[in-house]
Design a protein around this motif. Structure first.
Motif, short mmCIF file in Angstrom:
data_model
loop_
_atom_site.label_atom_id
_atom_site.label_comp_id
_atom_site.label_asym_id
_atom_site.label_seq_id
_atom_site.Cartn_x
_atom_site.Cartn_y
_atom_site.Cartn_z
N PHE A 179 0.88 -1.18 0.00
CA PHE A 179 0.00 0.00 0.00
C PHE A 179 0.91 1.22 0.00
N GLY A 183 -2.15 6.01 -2.86
CA GLY A 183 -3.08 5.09 -3.50
C GLY A 183 -4.46 5.17 -2.85
N SER A 184 -5.50 4.82 -3.62
CA SER A 184 -6.88 4.87 -3.14
C SER A 184 -7.41 3.45 -2.96
N PRO A 185 -7.73 3.06 -1.72
CA PRO A 185 -8.22 1.70 -1.49
C PRO A 185 -9.70 1.56 -1.82
N GLU A 189 -10.14 -5.02 -0.34
CA GLU A 189 -8.78 -5.40 0.00
C GLU A 189 -8.70 -5.77 1.48
N GLN A 199 1.12 1.96 5.13
CA GLN A 199 1.54 2.65 3.92
C GLN A 199 3.05 2.83 3.88
N LEU A 216 -3.92 -2.80 -4.16
CA LEU A 216 -5.11 -1.96 -4.31
C LEU A 216 -5.86 -2.36 -5.57
N TYR A 228 -0.60 1.03 -10.06
CA TYR A 228 -1.39 -0.14 -9.72
C TYR A 228 -2.22 -0.52 -10.94
#
Length: 393
Positions: A179, A183-185, A189, A199, A216, A228
């Protein structure tokens, strides 16, 4: 050299109780056509090949067919395990598999030893960093710094040292499952947080031509060389707006020459509906989502009986249901002790039904509750009598 960046296949995953194996095989097997059409040299999978550490036989068979199709289309394969995979199981027979073009990079001790491929411009080193559980990886890497950032920094130090020893002209690709900050989860996940920190800064991955990230599930670009790919299918309703895709990465003599998105087919779209049960069952405006996977939010004041089954008579792929009455649920004003004081078990049970459903139990339901409580009381009295008889004997 052309590299197809994929990740998070999660072969064998269920979607709200629905088997996705056929959809997964259709989408992932279709990557073979992309390999042929785009002249792809190598396909990488940056973790979570399977959804479970011990996948079912059916999942393993489907994955084997998918990998065979891709390999038969002419591409080499490089795979690293993610936090859902079992690295030892995934890496079994890795030495034999490599001879057939399937490179499994699952061992921490070997993360600084790349898969070496070559094109007209020279060698390309592909480094597979398996998912690094911080504490055991810290000992394996012989570093003091803990957490995901600490072990990934140590891993990348080994990668950069090996790359430097190879001299000028060697291009590099790193596969990592992590992570990365920025990044946008999404909701599907599994958390990899340890001590509240999961992170890692993007600077950890400096010094290589391209980083193929996994973990992700939404495709995203953190930097030109740091991306990603996301999962190939949607695995939660939070991903309904994702454009599922893979990255086509091109390397030339100078390093990274360009990255292009290639969108993947959607076997079944995801949608959400909100309203009363009667309106949802009758409104013709909802016909467009009849074959979608549906998450439904019911706003009826009283919770409808057997609502999901009734919805599935019209929407056979309705898989998730929430009841959120218009105006919000009734606020509980009494503590448990106050609510049960001086009340019979029957009264408490009826109140529980009312609180859960938003309406009092019917006369028939009340009678059934009374009968059930009486049966329990009779059984308790009989058990007490047996215990007394045993003590007397």
């Amino acid at each position: 050299m052309r590299v197809l960046h994929t990740s998070d296949w999660h072969v064998g995953r269920m979607f709200h109780g629905r088997d996705l194996l056929a959809d997964q095989e259709a989408v992932l097997g279709g990557l073979a056509d992309l390999v042929t059409d785009e002249r792809v040299d190598v396909v990488v999978v940056s973790g979570d090949l399977y959804d479970r550490a011990v996948p079912s036989g059916e999942a393993v068979a489907a994955c084997t067919r998918i990998l065979d199709r891709i390999r038969s289309a002419g591409a080499e394969l490089v795979i690293t395990p993610g936090n859902h995979d079992s690295a030892p199981r995934l890496g079994a027979f890795a030495g034999f598999a490599a001879a057939g073009g399937l490179h499994l990079r699952t061992r921490v001790a070997e993360l600084g030893r790349p898969v070496l491929l070559a094109d007209a411009d020279g060698p390309v080193a592909l480094y597979g960093i398996p998912y690094l559980e911080p504490e055991p990886s810290r000992h394996a890497l012989e570093v003091e710094a803990g957490g995901h950032a600490g072990v990934l920094t140590a891993a990348m130090d080994r990668v950069r040292a090996d790359l430097a020893a190879r001299g000028e002209g060697t291009r590099s690709v790193v596969l990592a499952h992590a992570f990365v900050t920025g990044g946008s989860p999404s909701a599907s996940e599994r958390t990899i947080a340890v001590g509240g920190v999961e992170q890692v800064p993007s600077a950890v991955f400096d010094g290589v031509d391209y980083v193929a990230l996994g973990h992700l599930h939404g495709p995203q670009r953190l930097a030109e060389h740091l991306r990603y790919s996301g999962s190939p299918l949607a695995y939660s309703f939070s991903e309904a707006r994702h454009r599922k895709s893979v990255w086509l990465v091109e390397l030339d003599a100078g390093g990274l020459a360009g990255v292009e998105r290639r969108e993947l087919p959607v076997p079944r779209a995801l949608s959400t509906l909100r309203g009363t049960l009667a309106d949802l069952l009758a409104d013709p405006a909802h016909e467009a989502v009849r074959e979608h996977y549906l998450s439904v939010e019911l706003t009826d004041h009283v919770r409808p009986t057997d609502a999901l089954r009734r919805l599935q008579e019209r929407f056979r792929h309705a898989v998730h249901l929430d009841w959120r009455p218009a105006g919000g649920p009734l606020a509980a004003s009494l503590t448990y002790t106050t609510a049960t004081r001086s009340r019979s078990d029957h009264d408490v049970a009826c109140q529980f039904v009312e609180d859960c459903r938003g309406a009092e139990p019917s006369a028939g339901e009340s009678a059934l509750l009374r009968e059930a409580l009486a049966a329990v009381a009779n059984e308790e009295r009989a058990e007490l009598a047996r215990q007394r008889a045993n003590r007397a004997a």
